[in-house]
Enzyme design. Sequence first.
Site, PDB file in Angstrom:
ATOM      1  CE  LYS A  22      70.666  77.576  45.544  1.00 10.96           C
ATOM      2  NZ  LYS A  22      69.330  77.211  45.113  1.00 10.96           N
ATOM      3  CG  ASP A  31      68.302  82.798  44.060  1.00  8.56           C
ATOM      4  OD1 ASP A  31      68.652  83.900  43.550  1.00  8.56           O
ATOM      5  OD2 ASP A  31      67.333  82.708  44.824  1.00  8.56           O
TER       6      ASP A  31
END
Length: 289
Positions: A187, A206
């Site tokens: 991420k 996310d």
Amino acid sequence: MARGIVPRQPAKTGRHEGTRVSRSPKTSQKTSGLRPERPGQRPNPTRAKGSKQAAAKSALAGKGYNPLASERIAEILARLDQLYPDATCALSHKSAWELLVATILSAQSTDVNVNRVTPELFRKYPTVADFAALTPEQLEPDVRSTGFFRNKSKSVVGAAKRVVSEFSGEVPEDMDKLLTLPGVARKTANVVLGTWFRKAEGVVVDTHVTRISRRLELTRNTDAPKIEQDLMKVIPREKWILFSHQIIWHGRKLCIARRPKCVDCALENICHAGDKTWSTVEVHTSAKV
Ligand code: SF4
């Protein structure tokens, strides 16, 4: 009728009058695809423009609904483009290193919270070398308000030491190298690569992307690596960076975790999320967080 007194349906079912619930997305989906405007509702050009396409999609749905059909994906992307044409990362930064630090600090926190901390942090420690010279304990007071500050301090100082020792003080532009930095998973690496280096190596997953991808039936997975793989298969690569930012903005503004604002959402008539708060199309109970 005044907007405030228009009855809405209960959050748990996402149903309103005339709305049907399908337990399986594979069952038929006889929907008009068109959504009646509520009395007193303000005109929504996005919704109006999408209605013809939604009707076409409804015809498609009648023949066997496929949430991953290329036409549906294209429609979702087109509406996101209209809603959030200039979506970008909300974390304040002036360099790849600052963005890396801000992204590490944003875990389990909000961008607003991180943006309160980072200006002073980067004034105090202007370079990667400044961070590399610290111990995690020295950094802790500066990042305390972002939460999980002990782990975050370890990650930031560890990343700084490695950037200095292995990469000549420059944040690497390479996924594999970024993943060798303490506290950096896909991420964070995707945020830095996409936002700073403009490299589409993956999709940022996310909490917002996880929730909305499931609501829109772009994935049935719950863990980030699998969700990212699912999204990379259906979203064209040239849209990976923008799509991530758009979905994150959508998650902040409308498709919030509790009680999403479906009545105001331009994706409403092509979204079958099981936890919708208002719906003109069938809802699929499996399509939720
Ligand atoms: S209709 Fe509701 S659940 Fe679906 S994307 Fe919009 S806000 Fe989210």
